[in-house]
Structures are given as C-alpha cells and as structure tokens.
Design a protein around this motif. Structure first.
Motif, short mmCIF file in Angstrom:
data_model
loop_
_atom_site.label_atom_id
_atom_site.label_comp_id
_atom_site.label_asym_id
_atom_site.label_seq_id
_atom_site.Cartn_x
_atom_site.Cartn_y
_atom_site.Cartn_z
N CYS A 177 -52.54 -42.22 22.44
CA CYS A 177 -52.80 -42.23 21.00
C CYS A 177 -54.30 -42.41 20.76
O CYS A 177 -54.88 -43.40 21.22
CB CYS A 177 -52.03 -43.36 20.31
SG CYS A 177 -50.24 -43.23 20.53
N TYR B 52 -57.47 -43.23 18.47
CA TYR B 52 -57.89 -43.91 17.25
C TYR B 52 -59.41 -43.78 17.20
O TYR B 52 -60.12 -44.38 18.02
CB TYR B 52 -57.50 -45.39 17.28
CG TYR B 52 -56.02 -45.63 17.43
CD1 TYR B 52 -55.20 -45.75 16.31
CD2 TYR B 52 -55.44 -45.74 18.69
CE1 TYR B 52 -53.83 -45.97 16.46
CE2 TYR B 52 -54.08 -45.97 18.84
CZ TYR B 52 -53.28 -46.08 17.72
OH TYR B 52 -51.94 -46.30 17.86
N ARG C 207 -54.33 -52.25 15.10
CA ARG C 207 -53.38 -51.20 14.73
C ARG C 207 -52.68 -50.63 15.96
O ARG C 207 -51.46 -50.38 15.93
CB ARG C 207 -54.12 -50.10 13.98
CG ARG C 207 -53.26 -48.92 13.60
CD ARG C 207 -54.09 -47.85 12.91
NE ARG C 207 -53.40 -46.57 12.89
CZ ARG C 207 -53.96 -45.42 12.53
NH1 ARG C 207 -55.24 -45.42 12.14
NH2 ARG C 207 -53.26 -44.31 12.54
N GLN D 16 -50.04 -53.02 17.01
CA GLN D 16 -48.90 -53.00 16.09
C GLN D 16 -48.04 -51.75 16.29
O GLN D 16 -46.82 -51.78 16.07
CB GLN D 16 -49.39 -53.05 14.65
CG GLN D 16 -50.04 -54.37 14.26
CD GLN D 16 -50.74 -54.29 12.92
OE1 GLN D 16 -50.68 -53.26 12.24
NE2 GLN D 16 -51.40 -55.39 12.53
N GLU D 17 -48.67 -50.63 16.68
CA GLU D 17 -47.94 -49.38 16.85
C GLU D 17 -47.37 -49.22 18.25
O GLU D 17 -46.92 -48.13 18.62
CB GLU D 17 -48.85 -48.21 16.49
CG GLU D 17 -49.21 -48.19 15.01
CD GLU D 17 -50.12 -47.03 14.63
OE1 GLU D 17 -50.51 -46.26 15.54
OE2 GLU D 17 -50.43 -46.89 13.43
#
Length: 639
Positions: free
Chosen positions: A125, A127, A147, A150-151
C-alpha cells in the motif's frame, strides 16, 4: 563545472556519494555531508549564499529545500530494485503469507511499484505526499504511519520520520536507503542540469563582453516598452547616465522613436531596420528586433549606431558594419529540400544567382521567399558584400522613401541610405506591390544603376542587385494600373514561383525535423515523434506554410508533456494555434478543426467515383485495401 552540494539523511551514504560524483564531468563537489532534516533548509540557504549552484537531496529534505532556495534541487529517487529488496526482506522477517506492507514517502522518492504485489506476494500500500506539500510535512508523514497501522499494515517502509513514528507505535519498520543505483541516477540528472548551468554562465559572460565591446549601442526593453538594460556605448551615444534610462518607458527617454515601429516589434513581432533618429544634434541609425520566448513577444533589442561615424569611415568598413546587421544566413546546401519539383526550382535559382540581374520571387506567405533571397545572395559573386532587406508593406511611403534613398546632402556626415548600404551587394524588397508609384520609378532607376537621393538634381551611379518578392497577383495589379509595367518586366526577367508546402509534401518532414532540432537545441528539451505524429504532419495542408509548421514544432518542443509525441498532441497544438480549420488544397471539403485532413480527400475521392472504392483508390494512388484500412481508421462511411 557547476558547484554541487549533496545533502544526505544518513552518514553512511557520504563515502558512496563521494566515490560516485567524480565520474560526472560537469559536477564540482561543493560539499557532501549528512544533514538532519530540521537543519536542511538553513544549510541550503547558507550554501546558496556561499555560491553553491545546485543541490541534491532526498525525500522530505528535497521538498523542504526546494521551497527555501532559488537553486535547482535534484531529488534522489529510490529505484524499484532498492524498494524491492526491502519488500522482500520485510516479507521474509514477518513470516506471513501475503502480508500488508505500507510504503510511505514523498512522491519524488518513488518510482513504479504497480507490479510488486504479483512479484513479491505481498499487498503493498503506497502512502505518499506531493512534492508541493507546504503544511507540517513531518506531521503529515507521521499521520500516514498511523493510517497505515489502522488499515492493517504489518510493517512500513520509509525515511527517518516514518521509521521514528513506527518505532513509537511498535510497528516493524525498514529505512528506505538510497543505494549506488539511485545516487547514480540523481548524479546523471544533476550532470545534465550542471551542463545547462555552464552554458548559461558562458552565454552570460559572452553577452556582457559583447555588450561592452561592440561598436553598437544596445538597449533592451521589456514587453511594456520599459528600458531594462543598456551598454556603455549606448550611454555615450545618447549622452545619458544609466539612471536616466533604466526603468523609464523608452518613448519617454527617446521621444523621437515612432510609436508605430515600436508597436510592430512588441505587438506583432516585426523587425525594423535602419531607422534614422536625430539625437543630440547628430543622426543615429537604429534597428529593432523583438525578443521571442515561448511563442510570445517578451521585449525587444534596439541597436544604435552613430550616423557620423558610419559615413566618415572608409566604405569597406561601412559595409562591414552594415553586414553585421544585414547578413544573409540561408544557403542552398543547408535547405532540407526533398521534393523533386522544389529541387528543380533551387537548381534554377543557383544558375540565376551567378548573374547580377533582378529576380522576382512569388508564392504564398511562408513559402520561403526570404530564405531563397538570402541563398541567391550567398551564391552570387557579391556574397562578401551587404545583404539588405526591407518589408515595403511595413512603412508609410515617405518613411520608406527616406529609408531607401535618404536625402541629398553635400555634407560629409550625411547618413547613408539602404540603397547605398547595399552597394555591390543585394537589396531584397519584400511585398514589392506596396511601393508607391514614385518609389516604383526609383526602384526601376536603381535596377538601371542610378540612385535618386531625395533633393538631388542628378542621379548617382550605383551597382545594386534587386531581389523582390510578392504574394500578390502582380499581373492583376498591372492591368488595374496599380503597378508599373516597366518595373514588372524589369523584375520579371528572371523569376521563381515557390509552390506552397501542401504541393511539395516530401519537404514537410525534413523541414519539421529541422525546426524541431533548432527548438530542441535552443530550449534544451527533447522530443521524439511517433510514426502517427509524423504521418499527421505529412498529411496536413499547412495553409500558412513554413511559418505555421515552424510554430507548431516550436510549441511541441516547449509544451510536450512527455518525450514521445503522438498525433493527438500535434492535432491539439495545431487546433490551438489555428482555430480555423486548415484549408485543403484543391478541394471544397473542409475538415472540422483537429480532424485528419486525409479524411476530406478520401470523402471527395469517393464522391467523385460515385462510391466505387476501386476508382477512388486509383484516384488517390493507393490500393483498395489501403483505402479500406484508412476509411476504418478515420471512421469514414460512404453510402
């Protein structure tokens, strides 16, 4: 060599950078040092003040420095290989199938990672923060770590801020280091930038030398007509101090300068030559040349020469000074001509050039009449003498008369006129149809070897070759009594009719390649045309001929978003440059703006053949299969 500073986020990177930078000939190491992110901006400002010319930095530091200094900043970007090694290591240490991993960085640090999930068996992922992020960048990076956690990310990869935040959260983290490959890539980019910096420094030094040591006074004005720069000779000629000129409108400083000439340069991009101005009791010869940048007029350069000096020195030196302003640059052997008919015209022109007789050039605007006039001069026996050119449509008759033939005077300091400047050389008159009847007579006399200066009772003997050009219907003007028949026949002894570009399609791509090369060399931007783009250029009709083609090529170099340019981009540039659809040769079918003009020809051929594709293909000179393919490609249906 450009002085380059390398600021690195880790001390262990310093030695590697020092070993690599010596391989790049245009880079002079100003410093190579570890810098903490909090101190990066202040350090960059000190480097700029100390004379550094280029900075290399990474990620957050590069983004911060770019906003703090005026210097070029090269971002050190992590390569796909370096990111891939960390992803593989992260997966191995986590020991999980398809783990979710966060990659957190500025956009300027990362390349393409779209296939990493497939290659490494992970869920990667990204970011990222934009390079232009202006808020608290450290806090934003830390928030991205939160973030990612959290993901469901099981680990993160990033720079110092990312790793520090991840450690606080107890999240496994891996520092995205810059290895040999990423440093080499950054140094290669910096080397090219350094080369451009060197060229600019050299050009600035050469320009300052030319300004200070030229025979001419030089004045630079901006697009609003405000004086921005002058040289020592100018201040001496005008007998003024720099503070009396710099920052003032040129027409306040020089009220003798006609407004319409200045407007032609600044609003329409037209040059003006040999303007005679009375200044402080003596005559000054002024030339005006517009400054073009990105297809816009950004100002003008005015050159000044004292009339007394020009007329008192020997004739040979006078011609030398004039040649510096009136010089023929084009040559037959440098014209990129492939069209057979055009080659025959040039061969005829080579023969004509050897004889000191007038030549009349005709053809549409932009077909190259001015270049051909220069070629004729450079191929003639008088090539060492002056080539003087004048647009007859740019002046009122009285001004044109003064420019061409001056005023009769017995004084030794009487200023020279253009006809005298072209003595034993070439006088090129564009738009000859614009001459008044009186000037038509004087040009006829000039062709006969006589020059009538205004106020003189007798003509003086002279030898000037006259080359004239026109895009008007001179025979029609002749029949209407608007053009002298004796001048027409005197000019038309040897004539050349230049066909439009659409009638010599073999020349389109060679000229396009030349214009692209010139623009790339000038702006240091490089493009490559796809086959489709080249085919599009080849099939456009170019109603404004070489002028339009050159403008499209220059726009392409300046505005292309990527190196590879396709026909879609070119079509858009042509549409923006010429909102009206280009006219097609010998057809009543007009394409919509931006559409391929081949479609109109195919439709016309089909219409003439009554829908018979074989007959239409024969008329177009292509096979029936090719016609079918083009109809399909251009979405042409015919019923």
């Amino acid at each position: 060599m450009a002085k380059a500073a390398v600021l690195l986020p880790r001390q262990e990177m310093q030695q590697m950078a020092a070993d690599l930078i010596v391989q790049y000939p245009n880079l002079s190491p100003f410093c190579i040092e570890y810098t903490h992110t909090d101190a990066a901006c202040q350090r960059a400002i000190r480097l700029q003040n100390d004379g550094c010319e280029l900075i290399l930095a990474r990620g957050l530091q590069a983004a911060l420095i770019q906003r703090a200094v005026r210097l070029p900043v090269i971002a050190i970007t992590a390569t796909a290989q370096e990111v891939g090694v960390l992803v593989a290591c992260c997966k191995r240490e986590l020991g999980l199938p398809d783990p979710k991993i966060g990659l957190i960085a500025f956009e300027n640090m990362l390349g393409d990672t779209s296939r990493f999930d497939e290659l490494f068996g992970v869920e990667l992922c990204r970011y990222t923060l934009p390079d232009t992020q202006e808020t608290d960048t450290s806090a934003c990076l830390a928030a991205l770590v939160d973030r990612a956690l959290q993901e469901g990310c099981r680990a993160v990869i990033g720079g110092d801020v990312v790793c520090t935040r991840a450690e606080t959260l107890g999240l496994p983290h891996y520092f995205l280091a810059s290895g040999r490959e990423s440093l080499q890539n950054a140094f290669a980019i910096a080397d090219r930038v350094a080369y451009a910096i060197d060229l600019e420094k050299r050009a600035r030094a050469e320009m300052n030398t030319m300004l200070d040591f030229t025979f001419s006074g030089i004045l630079q004005i901006d697009a609003e007509g405000v004086i921005r720069r002058g040289n020592r000779v100018l201040y001496n000629i005008l007998d003024k101090h720099p503070e009396d000129l710099i920052g003032r409108p040129v027409q306040e400083a020089l009220p003798q300068l006609r407004t319409e000439l200045l407007d032609k340069a600044l609003r329409r991009g037209e040059e003006a030559y040999a303007i005679l101005l009375p200044i402080e009791g003596h005559t000054v010869v002024v030339n005006i040349a517009p400054i073009r940048l990105e297809n816009q007029i950004r100002g003008a350069i005015l050159t000044f020469q004292e009339g007394r000096r020009i007329t008192e020195i020997s004739g040979e030196l006078r011609r030398e000074l004039y040649r510096r302003g009136f010089v023929a640059r084009a040559r037959f052997d440098r014209l990129p001509v492939q069209d057979t008919a055009m080659q025959e015209i040039l061969e005829k022109a080579r023969q004509i050039a050897q004889y000191p007789v007038p030549v009349l050039l005709t053809g549409e605007i932009g077909t190259g009449k001015r270049m051909l006039a220069q070629c004729l001069h450079n191929e003639s026996p008088n090539r060492a003498n002056a080539f003087v050119e004048l647009d007859c449509s740019a002046y009122q008759p009285d001004s044109l008369d003064t420019l061409l033939f001056g005023s009769y005077s017995t004084r030794a300091d009487a200023p020279a006129c253009l006809a005298e400047a072209a003595q034993n050389g070439t006088l090129y008159l564009a738009h000859i149809e614009a001459l008044s009847p009186e000037l038509q007579f004087k040009i006829l006399q000039l062709i006969g070897g006589k020059i009538w200066r205004n106020g003189a009772s007798q003509p003086a003997q002279t030898t000037v070759r006259v080359v004239a050009s026109s895009n008007a219907d001179l025979p029609a003007l002749l029949r209407e009594g608007l053009f002298r028949s004796d001048l027409y026949y005197a000019l038309n002894v040897l004539s050349l009719a230049l066909p439009p570009l659409r009638a010599r399609r073999a020349d389109i791509l060679p000229w396009a390649d030349r214009y692209l090369a010139e623009a790339q060399d000038q702006y240091k931007r490089y493009v490559s045309l796809t086959n489709g783009a080249r085919e599009f250029l080849q099939h456009c009709d170019w109603p404004d001929n070489l002028d339009q083609l050159r403008s499209v090529c220059e726009r392409t170099v300046l505005l292309a978003p990527r190196r590879s340019v396709d026909e879609v981009f070119l079509r858009g540039q042509l549409r923006e440059l010429t909102p009206a659809a280009p006219a097609l040769a010998e057809t009543a079918v007009m394409p919509q703006p931006g559409l391929d003009p081949r479609a109109a020809r195919i439709r016309q051929a089909l219409q003439a053949a009554g829908g018979d594709r074989q007959k239409a293909a024969d008329a177009l000179g292509i096979s029936k299969t090719t016609l079918w393919r083009q109809m399909k490609k251009l979405d042409i249906t015919y019923k």
